[in-house]
Design a protein around this motif. Sequence first.
Motif, PDB file in Angstrom:
ATOM      1  N   HIS A 101       0.853  -1.212   0.012  1.00 62.39           N
ATOM      2  CA  HIS A 101       0.129   0.116   0.073  1.00 62.39           C
ATOM      3  C   HIS A 101       0.728   1.432   0.065  1.00 62.39           C
ATOM      4  O   HIS A 101       0.566   2.539  -0.610  1.00 62.39           O
ATOM      5  CB  HIS A 101      -0.979  -0.096   1.009  1.00 62.39           C
ATOM      6  CG  HIS A 101      -0.242  -0.222   2.551  1.00 62.39           C
ATOM      7  ND1 HIS A 101       0.290  -1.638   2.782  1.00 62.39           N
ATOM      8  CD2 HIS A 101       0.024   0.701   3.494  1.00 62.39           C
ATOM      9  CE1 HIS A 101       1.089  -1.358   4.131  1.00 62.39           C
ATOM     10  NE2 HIS A 101       0.755  -0.066   4.433  1.00 62.39           N
ATOM     11  N   LYS A 102       2.146   1.298   0.482  1.00 59.37           N
ATOM     12  CA  LYS A 102       2.946   2.421   0.732  1.00 59.37           C
ATOM     13  C   LYS A 102       3.438   2.751  -0.728  1.00 59.37           C
ATOM     14  O   LYS A 102       3.406   3.806  -1.207  1.00 59.37           O
ATOM     15  CB  LYS A 102       3.972   2.362   1.609  1.00 59.37           C
ATOM     16  CG  LYS A 102       3.505   2.232   3.223  1.00 59.37           C
ATOM     17  CD  LYS A 102       4.718   2.144   4.156  1.00 59.37           C
ATOM     18  CE  LYS A 102       4.058   2.389   5.377  1.00 59.37           C
ATOM     19  NZ  LYS A 102       5.390   2.021   6.487  1.00 59.37           N
ATOM     20  N   ARG A 114       2.813   6.263  -2.556  1.00 61.98           N
ATOM     21  CA  ARG A 114       3.740   7.151  -3.325  1.00 61.98           C
ATOM     22  C   ARG A 114       3.377   7.609  -4.480  1.00 61.98           C
ATOM     23  O   ARG A 114       3.467   8.734  -5.064  1.00 61.98           O
ATOM     24  CB  ARG A 114       4.969   6.461  -3.304  1.00 61.98           C
ATOM     25  CG  ARG A 114       5.777   6.235  -1.781  1.00 61.98           C
ATOM     26  CD  ARG A 114       7.344   5.996  -1.891  1.00 61.98           C
ATOM     27  NE  ARG A 114       7.373   4.597  -2.513  1.00 61.98           N
ATOM     28  CZ  ARG A 114       7.307   3.418  -1.700  1.00 61.98           C
ATOM     29  NH1 ARG A 114       7.367   3.460  -0.549  1.00 61.98           N
ATOM     30  NH2 ARG A 114       7.482   2.333  -2.260  1.00 61.98           N
ATOM     31  N   MET A 115       3.025   6.700  -5.313  1.00 65.75           N
ATOM     32  CA  MET A 115       2.237   6.704  -6.659  1.00 65.75           C
ATOM     33  C   MET A 115       1.284   7.896  -6.669  1.00 65.75           C
ATOM     34  O   MET A 115       1.140   8.875  -7.537  1.00 65.75           O
ATOM     35  CB  MET A 115       1.796   5.568  -7.254  1.00 65.75           C
ATOM     36  CG  MET A 115       1.492   5.794  -8.644  1.00 65.75           C
ATOM     37  SD  MET A 115       0.947   3.995  -9.133  1.00 65.75           S
ATOM     38  CE  MET A 115       0.476   4.484 -11.075  1.00 65.75           C
ATOM     39  N   LEU A 116       0.215   7.915  -5.763  1.00 68.91           N
ATOM     40  CA  LEU A 116      -0.925   8.567  -5.764  1.00 68.91           C
ATOM     41  C   LEU A 116      -0.441  10.029  -5.617  1.00 68.91           C
ATOM     42  O   LEU A 116      -0.810  11.069  -6.069  1.00 68.91           O
ATOM     43  CB  LEU A 116      -1.608   8.186  -4.551  1.00 68.91           C
ATOM     44  CG  LEU A 116      -2.824   8.917  -4.248  1.00 68.91           C
ATOM     45  CD1 LEU A 116      -4.056   9.133  -5.528  1.00 68.91           C
ATOM     46  CD2 LEU A 116      -3.970   8.796  -2.831  1.00 68.91           C
ATOM     47  N   LYS A 117       0.503  10.160  -4.549  1.00 67.52           N
ATOM     48  CA  LYS A 117       1.205  11.637  -4.163  1.00 67.52           C
ATOM     49  C   LYS A 117       1.825  12.215  -5.263  1.00 67.52           C
ATOM     50  O   LYS A 117       1.630  13.430  -5.635  1.00 67.52           O
ATOM     51  CB  LYS A 117       2.048  11.579  -3.012  1.00 67.52           C
ATOM     52  CG  LYS A 117       1.205  11.306  -1.765  1.00 67.52           C
ATOM     53  CD  LYS A 117       2.142  11.473  -0.389  1.00 67.52           C
ATOM     54  CE  LYS A 117       1.308  10.857   0.655  1.00 67.52           C
ATOM     55  NZ  LYS A 117       2.462  10.803   2.002  1.00 67.52           N
ATOM     56  N   ALA A 118       2.588  11.073  -6.187  1.00 66.14           N
ATOM     57  CA  ALA A 118       3.323  11.920  -7.291  1.00 66.14           C
ATOM     58  C   ALA A 118       2.767  11.980  -8.662  1.00 66.14           C
ATOM     59  O   ALA A 118       2.663  12.988  -9.384  1.00 66.14           O
ATOM     60  CB  ALA A 118       4.657  10.902  -7.447  1.00 66.14           C
ATOM     61  N   TYR A 124      -7.532   1.229  -1.150  1.00 63.83           N
ATOM     62  CA  TYR A 124      -6.492   0.057  -1.147  1.00 63.83           C
ATOM     63  C   TYR A 124      -5.378   0.491  -0.170  1.00 63.83           C
ATOM     64  O   TYR A 124      -4.933  -0.293   0.600  1.00 63.83           O
ATOM     65  CB  TYR A 124      -5.740   0.240  -2.560  1.00 63.83           C
ATOM     66  CG  TYR A 124      -4.815  -1.025  -2.687  1.00 63.83           C
ATOM     67  CD1 TYR A 124      -5.115  -2.386  -3.031  1.00 63.83           C
ATOM     68  CD2 TYR A 124      -3.644  -0.528  -2.488  1.00 63.83           C
ATOM     69  CE1 TYR A 124      -3.954  -3.175  -3.154  1.00 63.83           C
ATOM     70  CE2 TYR A 124      -2.397  -1.514  -2.530  1.00 63.83           C
ATOM     71  CZ  TYR A 124      -2.620  -2.801  -2.979  1.00 63.83           C
ATOM     72  OH  TYR A 124      -1.649  -3.533  -2.983  1.00 63.83           O
ATOM     73  N   ILE A 125      -5.088   1.885  -0.114  1.00 62.27           N
ATOM     74  CA  ILE A 125      -4.203   2.405   0.743  1.00 62.27           C
ATOM     75  C   ILE A 125      -4.628   2.437   2.194  1.00 62.27           C
ATOM     76  O   ILE A 125      -4.021   1.987   3.252  1.00 62.27           O
ATOM     77  CB  ILE A 125      -3.856   3.822   0.269  1.00 62.27           C
ATOM     78  CG1 ILE A 125      -3.074   3.719  -1.172  1.00 62.27           C
ATOM     79  CG2 ILE A 125      -2.899   4.574   1.335  1.00 62.27           C
ATOM     80  CD1 ILE A 125      -3.026   5.022  -1.810  1.00 62.27           C
ATOM     81  N   TYR A 126      -5.776   2.642   2.579  1.00 66.36           N
ATOM     82  CA  TYR A 126      -6.520   2.856   3.782  1.00 66.36           C
ATOM     83  C   TYR A 126      -6.447   1.513   4.294  1.00 66.36           C
ATOM     84  O   TYR A 126      -6.162   1.263   5.539  1.00 66.36           O
ATOM     85  CB  TYR A 126      -7.797   3.380   3.688  1.00 66.36           C
ATOM     86  CG  TYR A 126      -7.983   4.936   3.376  1.00 66.36           C
ATOM     87  CD1 TYR A 126      -6.831   5.507   3.530  1.00 66.36           C
ATOM     88  CD2 TYR A 126      -8.842   5.358   2.572  1.00 66.36           C
ATOM     89  CE1 TYR A 126      -6.740   7.020   2.914  1.00 66.36           C
ATOM     90  CE2 TYR A 126      -9.052   6.537   2.226  1.00 66.36           C
ATOM     91  CZ  TYR A 126      -8.005   7.506   2.490  1.00 66.36           C
ATOM     92  OH  TYR A 126      -8.017   8.803   1.957  1.00 66.36           O
ATOM     93  N   ASP A 127      -6.828   0.405   3.598  1.00 64.20           N
ATOM     94  CA  ASP A 127      -7.008  -0.858   4.380  1.00 64.20           C
ATOM     95  C   ASP A 127      -5.524  -1.632   4.183  1.00 64.20           C
ATOM     96  O   ASP A 127      -5.584  -2.291   5.023  1.00 64.20           O
ATOM     97  CB  ASP A 127      -7.689  -1.753   3.152  1.00 64.20           C
ATOM     98  CG  ASP A 127      -9.139  -1.640   3.364  1.00 64.20           C
ATOM     99  OD1 ASP A 127      -9.370  -0.729   3.904  1.00 64.20           O
ATOM    100  OD2 ASP A 127      -9.982  -2.313   2.649  1.00 64.20           O
ATOM    101  N   CYS A 166      -3.399   5.890  -8.460  1.00 65.60           N
ATOM    102  CA  CYS A 166      -2.751   4.569  -8.138  1.00 65.60           C
ATOM    103  C   CYS A 166      -3.164   3.449  -8.630  1.00 65.60           C
ATOM    104  O   CYS A 166      -4.271   3.634  -9.066  1.00 65.60           O
ATOM    105  CB  CYS A 166      -2.620   4.448  -6.749  1.00 65.60           C
ATOM    106  SG  CYS A 166      -4.212   4.487  -5.893  1.00 65.60           S
ATOM    107  N   GLY A 167      -2.579   2.444  -8.935  1.00 69.22           N
ATOM    108  CA  GLY A 167      -2.711   1.308  -9.615  1.00 69.22           C
ATOM    109  C   GLY A 167      -1.621   0.807 -10.541  1.00 69.22           C
ATOM    110  O   GLY A 167      -0.404   0.887 -10.057  1.00 69.22           O
ATOM    111  N   ARG A 168      -1.641   0.255 -11.402  1.00 75.06           N
ATOM    112  CA  ARG A 168      -0.838  -0.285 -12.685  1.00 75.06           C
ATOM    113  C   ARG A 168      -1.251  -0.240 -13.951  1.00 75.06           C
ATOM    114  O   ARG A 168      -2.517  -0.865 -14.387  1.00 75.06           O
ATOM    115  CB  ARG A 168      -0.300  -1.689 -12.132  1.00 75.06           C
ATOM    116  CG  ARG A 168       0.785  -2.104 -13.260  1.00 75.06           C
ATOM    117  CD  ARG A 168       1.296  -3.490 -12.715  1.00 75.06           C
ATOM    118  NE  ARG A 168       2.010  -3.380 -11.493  1.00 75.06           N
ATOM    119  CZ  ARG A 168       2.332  -4.687 -10.615  1.00 75.06           C
ATOM    120  NH1 ARG A 168       2.039  -5.731 -11.346  1.00 75.06           N
ATOM    121  NH2 ARG A 168       3.137  -4.462  -9.737  1.00 75.06           N
TER     122      ARG A 168
END
Length: 269
Positions: free
Chosen positions: A143-144, A148-152, A167-170, A156-158
Motif C-alpha cells: 500500500h505504501k 507514493r504513486m498517488l502523491k506523485a 486500497y491504501i487505507y486498508d 494509483c494502480g498499474r
Amino acid sequence: MVKKYVEVQSRGLTLRGFLELPDGPGPHPLLVMFHGFTGNMGEKHFVLARLSRAVVAAGVATLRFDFGGSGESDGDFGQMTPKTEMTDGLEILRFAQALPEVDPARIMLFGFSLGGFVATNVAAAVPEKIERLVLISPGGEPHKRQERMLKAEGWCGRGSLVLSTQYIYDGYEMDPFAAAELYPGRVTIVQGTGDVAVPAATAAEYAAHFPDAEVRYVEGANHSYDSAEWFAELVKNVVAAVTAPAAPLAGPSTAPLATPETTSKEVQR
C-alpha cells in the motif's frame, strides 16, 4: 492428474478457479495458492500453473482461484484492496476444508507477492487450519508504494488498472509482520536476490517475525523467476517444502470454518 473447474462465493461475487488432484485415492494434502497484484491464478509466464503441475506430480493437490476483480472472477479490480483479498482467501479456505478429496488436517497455504501478504494475514487469522505456509517473494507494504504513486501522479494502480484510495487505507490496517508473529507453524520463504519489486530484505524481515521460518534464496532471480534456471530452483524449493514431513500444531482443528456455495466440473488429464 484430475482437474476440476470450481467456483466459490465471496462478498457477493463468484470466484473461479481450478482444483488439481494427484492420481490415486484421496484424501490428499492440499496447497491453496494465492496470486499476486494484477496477476491471476496462472501468473506471468504461467508461473503458478506450472508450479501447480509440479506440486501435483509430487502427490499434493492444489487449489488456485482468481481473487475478486482479477482474472476470470467477478468484480471490479478498482474495488480490490488487501482486505477484500483476505476475505476472499478465507472463503477459499472454507471451500478447501469441505472438499471430500482433501485431508482437512493437511491444508497448506501459498502466496506469491501480494498473495504472500494476504496469505500471512489469513494464516494469522486461522493458524490452526494451516499446516504450513509457503511464501514466494512476499510483499511487505504494498500500500505504501501505491501511496507514493498517488502523491506523485494523482492516481494509483498499474497500467490501465486504477485502484481506489481504499486500497491504501486498508493496507495501513494490516501489518503482515505482526500477523507473522501469530502463526506458529512452519514457514518457507523463497526469494530472488535480484528482485527489485520486492527486495530480498523483505523476506528476511518476514522470517524474523515468524516463530519458525526459513528463507531459501534463488541467486539472481527477479520477481517473476523468468529464466529456466531460476524457475527450476523455485520449483525445487516449493516441492521440497510441501512434501516435507508434516508437523501438526498442538491440538489442530479439522472442523470446517463453514461450507460455502460451490460448483465444479471435472476434466481427466
